[in-house]
Design a protein around this motif. Structure first.
Motif, PDB file in Angstrom:
ATOM      1  N   SER A 173      33.412  49.602 -25.105  1.00  0.00           N
ATOM      2  CA  SER A 173      32.265  48.564 -25.381  1.00  0.00           C
ATOM      3  C   SER A 173      31.470  48.945 -26.451  1.00  0.00           C
ATOM      4  O   SER A 173      31.266  48.334 -27.317  1.00  0.00           O
ATOM      5  CB  SER A 173      31.718  48.267 -24.149  1.00  0.00           C
ATOM      6  N   ASN A 174      31.076  50.283 -26.432  1.00  0.00           N
ATOM      7  CA  ASN A 174      30.053  50.868 -27.443  1.00  0.00           C
ATOM      8  C   ASN A 174      30.929  50.899 -28.901  1.00  0.00           C
ATOM      9  O   ASN A 174      30.126  50.199 -29.900  1.00  0.00           O
ATOM     10  CB  ASN A 174      29.747  52.146 -27.206  1.00  0.00           C
ATOM     11  N   ARG A 175      31.960  51.137 -28.875  1.00  0.00           N
ATOM     12  CA  ARG A 175      32.731  51.026 -30.160  1.00  0.00           C
ATOM     13  C   ARG A 175      32.866  49.630 -30.531  1.00  0.00           C
ATOM     14  O   ARG A 175      32.762  49.494 -31.992  1.00  0.00           O
ATOM     15  CB  ARG A 175      34.282  51.645 -29.983  1.00  0.00           C
ATOM     16  N   MET A 176      33.219  48.840 -29.779  1.00  0.00           N
ATOM     17  CA  MET A 176      33.325  47.425 -30.008  1.00  0.00           C
ATOM     18  C   MET A 176      31.955  46.956 -30.592  1.00  0.00           C
ATOM     19  O   MET A 176      32.072  45.939 -31.749  1.00  0.00           O
ATOM     20  CB  MET A 176      33.853  46.645 -28.878  1.00  0.00           C
ATOM     21  N   ILE A 177      31.020  47.134 -29.948  1.00  0.00           N
ATOM     22  CA  ILE A 177      29.760  46.640 -30.386  1.00  0.00           C
ATOM     23  C   ILE A 177      29.192  47.224 -31.590  1.00  0.00           C
ATOM     24  O   ILE A 177      28.672  46.532 -32.521  1.00  0.00           O
ATOM     25  CB  ILE A 177      28.718  46.905 -29.206  1.00  0.00           C
ATOM     26  N   GLN A 178      29.444  48.558 -31.797  1.00  0.00           N
ATOM     27  CA  GLN A 178      29.268  49.087 -33.149  1.00  0.00           C
ATOM     28  C   GLN A 178      30.056  48.791 -34.078  1.00  0.00           C
ATOM     29  O   GLN A 178      29.277  48.330 -35.154  1.00  0.00           O
ATOM     30  CB  GLN A 178      29.521  50.758 -32.968  1.00  0.00           C
ATOM     31  N   ASN A 179      31.271  48.413 -33.853  1.00  0.00           N
ATOM     32  CA  ASN A 179      32.247  47.877 -35.073  1.00  0.00           C
ATOM     33  C   ASN A 179      31.639  46.088 -35.270  1.00  0.00           C
ATOM     34  O   ASN A 179      31.544  45.922 -36.515  1.00  0.00           O
ATOM     35  CB  ASN A 179      33.702  47.685 -34.626  1.00  0.00           C
ATOM     36  N   ILE A 180      31.364  45.455 -34.465  1.00  0.00           N
ATOM     37  CA  ILE A 180      30.961  44.155 -34.526  1.00  0.00           C
ATOM     38  C   ILE A 180      29.619  44.014 -35.239  1.00  0.00           C
ATOM     39  O   ILE A 180      29.418  43.498 -36.333  1.00  0.00           O
ATOM     40  CB  ILE A 180      30.806  43.402 -33.268  1.00  0.00           C
ATOM     41  N   LYS A 181      28.565  45.132 -34.991  1.00  0.00           N
ATOM     42  CA  LYS A 181      27.277  45.305 -35.603  1.00  0.00           C
ATOM     43  C   LYS A 181      27.489  45.819 -37.134  1.00  0.00           C
ATOM     44  O   LYS A 181      26.790  45.023 -38.100  1.00  0.00           O
ATOM     45  CB  LYS A 181      26.423  46.372 -34.728  1.00  0.00           C
ATOM     46  N   THR A 182      28.436  46.762 -37.281  1.00  0.00           N
ATOM     47  CA  THR A 182      28.726  47.157 -38.501  1.00  0.00           C
ATOM     48  C   THR A 182      29.342  45.972 -39.651  1.00  0.00           C
ATOM     49  O   THR A 182      28.691  45.674 -40.693  1.00  0.00           O
ATOM     50  CB  THR A 182      29.826  48.285 -38.464  1.00  0.00           C
ATOM     51  N   ARG A 183      30.157  45.156 -38.985  1.00  0.00           N
ATOM     52  CA  ARG A 183      30.867  43.956 -39.426  1.00  0.00           C
ATOM     53  C   ARG A 183      29.754  42.961 -39.685  1.00  0.00           C
ATOM     54  O   ARG A 183      29.528  42.288 -40.652  1.00  0.00           O
ATOM     55  CB  ARG A 183      31.851  43.637 -38.888  1.00  0.00           C
ATOM     56  N   GLU A 184      28.865  42.795 -38.771  1.00  0.00           N
ATOM     57  CA  GLU A 184      27.745  41.641 -38.850  1.00  0.00           C
ATOM     58  C   GLU A 184      26.938  42.148 -40.096  1.00  0.00           C
ATOM     59  O   GLU A 184      26.675  41.171 -40.845  1.00  0.00           O
ATOM     60  CB  GLU A 184      26.752  41.570 -37.536  1.00  0.00           C
ATOM     61  N   ASP A 185      26.424  43.458 -40.188  1.00  0.00           N
ATOM     62  CA  ASP A 185      25.807  43.849 -41.298  1.00  0.00           C
ATOM     63  C   ASP A 185      26.342  43.524 -42.605  1.00  0.00           C
ATOM     64  O   ASP A 185      25.701  43.219 -43.504  1.00  0.00           O
ATOM     65  CB  ASP A 185      25.257  45.270 -41.213  1.00  0.00           C
ATOM     66  N   GLU A 186      27.662  43.935 -42.829  1.00  0.00           N
ATOM     67  CA  GLU A 186      28.447  43.467 -43.910  1.00  0.00           C
ATOM     68  C   GLU A 186      28.362  42.022 -44.420  1.00  0.00           C
ATOM     69  O   GLU A 186      28.258  41.794 -45.550  1.00  0.00           O
ATOM     70  CB  GLU A 186      29.768  43.976 -43.747  1.00  0.00           C
TER      71      GLU A 186
END
Length: 207
Positions: A90-103
């Motif tokens: 879940s943390n990886r998914m959230i971090q990946n989504i957050k990173t992609r959101e920032d991009e």
């Protein structure tokens, strides 16, 4: 016991109970009987023979309890590991989504800045042209009323050319400036959910 004053000396094999001699010749007269001593001897022998079997069964059941407790410990360990894995996932998914959101937000901001610059430039350019034409038109109307014929003739060509240029100029379309509004395709969300369900099917349904 029916006859409480009599001793129980006989045993009814069919009713499986001790009897007095009176009961034996009345209520149990057609039944097979033996002495209480013989029946007790058979009972002791039977219990003695069943003892080792019961001990063997007890040993098997104790091993079963040990195996079940070991299994319960393994289930607990597996459960804790699965919780940690799920949390990490879940943390990886959230971090990946957050990173992609920032991009994506950076891309959206850059896109909006570019569009704003283009649109505002077109607005300024159009308003400047309108201002110039309004001033020229007002000037033309003014000289028609107030200027002499010679004065009008002296500026006629300049004013006519300017108004003619504006009237003949091609109106630039603005439809091609903002052609593709952003829409979030459902397929992206579907792919994400499929990944989550794949995790569930792979790790959480092994029972």
């Amino acid at each position: 016991a029916v006859h409480t004053t009599r001793s129980l000396e006989l045993y009814c094999l069919e009713c499986d109970k001790a009897l007095c001699s009176l009961c034996c010749i009345t209520q149990h007269r057609t039944h097979s009987t033996c002495s209480v001593a013989n029946a007790a001897q058979r009972a002791k022998r039977e219990l003695f023979e069943l003892g080792p079997k019961a001990s063997e069964k007890m040993s098997v059941e104790r091993q079963k309890v040990i195996a079940l407790r070991k299994m319960a410990n393994e289930v607990q360990k597996d459960h804790e590991q699965a919780k940690r894995s799920l949390k990490e996932f879940s943390n990886r998914m959230i971090q990946n989504i957050k990173t992609r959101e920032d991009e994506l937000l950076a891309h959206l901001n850059n896109r909006k800045t570019t569009l704003d610059r283009t649109i505002n430039g077109k607005i300024q350019q159009t308003e400047d042209k309108l201002k110039m034409v309004v001033q020229t038109k007002e000037f033309a109307e003014k000289i028609q009323k107030n200027w002499s014929e010679v004065e009008i003739l002296n500026v006629r060509k300049q004013i006519v050319d300017r108004l003619q240029e504006f009237s003949d100029s091609r109106t630039e379309s603005v439809d091609n400036i903002y052609l593709n509004p952003i829409r979030f395709a459902p397929s992206g969300e579907d792919a994400l959910m499929q990944g989550i369900w794949s995790f569930k099917n792979r790790y959480l349904l092994k029972v």
